[in-house]
Write a protein that holds these residues in place. Structure first.
Motif, short mmCIF file in Angstrom:
data_model
loop_
_atom_site.label_atom_id
_atom_site.label_comp_id
_atom_site.label_asym_id
_atom_site.label_seq_id
_atom_site.Cartn_x
_atom_site.Cartn_y
_atom_site.Cartn_z
N ALA A 191 5.03 19.19 -11.91
CA ALA A 191 6.28 20.12 -13.01
C ALA A 191 5.78 19.81 -13.98
CB ALA A 191 7.46 18.80 -12.16
N ALA A 192 5.32 19.32 -15.15
CA ALA A 192 5.14 19.63 -15.94
C ALA A 192 4.54 21.05 -16.43
CB ALA A 192 4.19 18.70 -16.93
N GLY A 193 3.00 21.13 -15.77
CA GLY A 193 2.40 22.78 -15.47
C GLY A 193 3.50 23.39 -15.80
N ALA A 194 4.64 22.87 -14.08
CA ALA A 194 5.23 24.12 -14.02
C ALA A 194 6.33 24.46 -15.48
CB ALA A 194 6.01 23.72 -12.50
N ASP A 195 7.23 23.64 -16.06
CA ASP A 195 7.87 23.77 -16.29
C ASP A 195 7.47 24.77 -18.15
OD1 ASP A 195 10.33 23.20 -17.75
OD2 ASP A 195 8.88 22.06 -19.16
N GLY A 196 5.57 23.89 -17.84
CA GLY A 196 4.87 24.74 -19.13
C GLY A 196 5.03 26.32 -19.21
N GLY A 235 1.07 -1.11 -0.09
CA GLY A 235 0.24 -0.23 0.24
C GLY A 235 0.73 1.21 0.06
N GLU A 236 2.27 1.16 1.13
CA GLU A 236 2.64 2.23 0.82
C GLU A 236 3.36 2.91 -0.42
OE1 GLU A 236 4.14 4.33 3.44
OE2 GLU A 236 1.90 3.72 4.57
N MET A 237 3.45 1.22 -1.12
CA MET A 237 4.25 2.02 -2.24
C MET A 237 3.16 2.13 -3.88
SD MET A 237 4.57 -1.23 -5.22
CE MET A 237 3.61 -1.62 -5.30
N SER A 238 1.84 1.91 -3.27
CA SER A 238 1.08 2.11 -4.12
C SER A 238 1.52 3.84 -3.80
CB SER A 238 -0.60 1.35 -4.24
OG SER A 238 0.26 0.05 -4.54
N ILE A 239 0.80 4.24 -3.03
CA ILE A 239 0.81 5.91 -2.49
C ILE A 239 2.07 6.79 -2.74
CG2 ILE A 239 0.66 7.17 -0.29
CD1 ILE A 239 -0.77 5.49 0.90
N ALA A 240 3.36 6.03 -2.42
CA ALA A 240 4.87 6.52 -2.92
C ALA A 240 4.68 6.54 -4.55
CB ALA A 240 5.86 5.92 -3.22
N PHE A 241 3.67 5.80 -5.31
CA PHE A 241 3.75 5.69 -6.67
C PHE A 241 2.78 6.99 -7.44
CE2 PHE A 241 6.34 1.35 -7.80
CZ PHE A 241 6.78 2.06 -8.51
N GLN A 261 2.07 9.75 -5.63
CA GLN A 261 2.55 10.82 -5.20
C GLN A 261 3.84 11.68 -6.36
OE1 GLN A 261 3.93 10.09 -1.10
NE2 GLN A 261 2.13 10.96 -0.10
N ALA A 262 4.50 10.27 -6.92
CA ALA A 262 5.84 11.14 -7.67
C ALA A 262 4.31 11.27 -9.14
CB ALA A 262 6.19 9.68 -7.67
N ARG A 285 11.08 16.16 -6.01
CA ARG A 285 9.78 15.84 -5.28
C ARG A 285 9.16 13.97 -5.85
NH1 ARG A 285 6.49 15.43 -0.66
NH2 ARG A 285 4.01 14.85 -1.57
N ALA A 286 9.49 14.41 -7.31
CA ALA A 286 8.83 13.34 -8.16
C ALA A 286 9.94 11.90 -8.18
CB ALA A 286 8.65 13.00 -9.32
N ASP A 287 10.75 12.65 -7.59
CA ASP A 287 12.47 10.45 -8.52
C ASP A 287 12.29 10.82 -6.61
OD1 ASP A 287 13.26 11.84 -10.63
OD2 ASP A 287 14.23 13.47 -9.89
N GLU A 288 12.08 11.59 -5.32
CA GLU A 288 12.75 11.55 -3.97
C GLU A 288 11.13 9.99 -4.11
OE1 GLU A 288 11.86 12.40 0.40
OE2 GLU A 288 11.44 14.02 -1.23
N ARG A 289 9.73 10.43 -4.74
CA ARG A 289 8.60 9.59 -4.47
C ARG A 289 8.96 8.13 -4.85
NH1 ARG A 289 8.12 9.98 0.75
NH2 ARG A 289 6.03 9.34 0.33
#
Length: 209
Positions: free
Chosen positions: A59-64, A43-49, A51-52, A140-144
């Motif tokens: 991040a894609a929105g901010a980069d845009g 379950g923790e794996m699914s949550i982290a994925f 969140q990532a 954050r995405a890489d970390e999660r």
């Protein structure tokens, strides 16, 4: 077989049965615990994925937004350069006053340093709106994502330990069958060794409640 040998055999049989029942009970609980932990870490794996993935989308929105800001600054600067080139100082000043704060900082630094770079866009001071946010969200995405992989490995470790405890259950059950006494003791002893090894390994694993 003498009476003493018969009593000794009965005594060993009772000890083996009691030890076997105790071992079966303990290992059954440990097996259930490992299954529970494997499920929790899954379950923790699914949550982290999740969140990532969410952070990556943000991040894609901010980069845009940063690319749009850069395009806007480039358009304004092109108009400014054209006005300067045409000798229209009034229009150039008008356009310069409409530089975005991020571009204005880079432009002033570029002019103060003698315009060494090819343009203000090459300056480190030029950070379009959304650039920092995109970098933070990507980090954050890489970390999660890394955390999700670690949680997945933890769940797999508990699953493997479940298999190890299942082996203990098998060996213990086999030791209770009508076999030669020495075979039963060997099987039970082997089950005990594997169980102790499993418990030692289990104590090194993280716990998630």
């Amino acid at each position: 077989m003498t009476e003493t040998e018969a009593r000794e055999r009965v005594r060993w049989q009772r000890v083996t049965e009691i030890l076997g029942v105790f071992l079966l009970s303990v290992v059954a609980v440990l097996t259930a615990w490992c299954g529970f932990q494997a499920s929790k870490w899954g379950g923790e794996m699914s949550i982290a994925f999740s969140q990532a993935s969410s952070a990556r989308i943000q991040a894609a929105g901010a980069d845009g937004a940063a690319r749009s800001a850069r395009a806007f600054d480039l358009t304004i600067y092109a108009a400014y350069v054209e006005a300067v080139g045409n000798g229209n100082a009034q229009l150039a000043d008008y356009i310069r006053e409409r530089f975005t704060p991020e571009f204005a900082v880079a432009y002033e630094a570029w002019v103060e340093d003698g315009q060494v770079e090819s343009g203000p866009f090459a300056r480190a001071e030029y950070v379009p709106d959304g650039t920092v946010e995109a970098e933070e969200l990507n980090a954050r995405a890489d970390e999660r994502f890394a955390q999700a992989l670690e949680n997945n490995q933890r769940g797999d470790n508990y699953s493997l330990l479940t298999v190890l405890f299942a082996l203990v259950l098998f060996l213990t059950a086999m030791s209770q069958r009508q076999l030669a006494p020495w075979i039963g003791r060997v099987l039970l002893g082997l089950a005990l060794v594997v169980a102790v090894l499993g418990v030692v390994i289990l104590m090194t694993f993280p716990i998630r409640i």
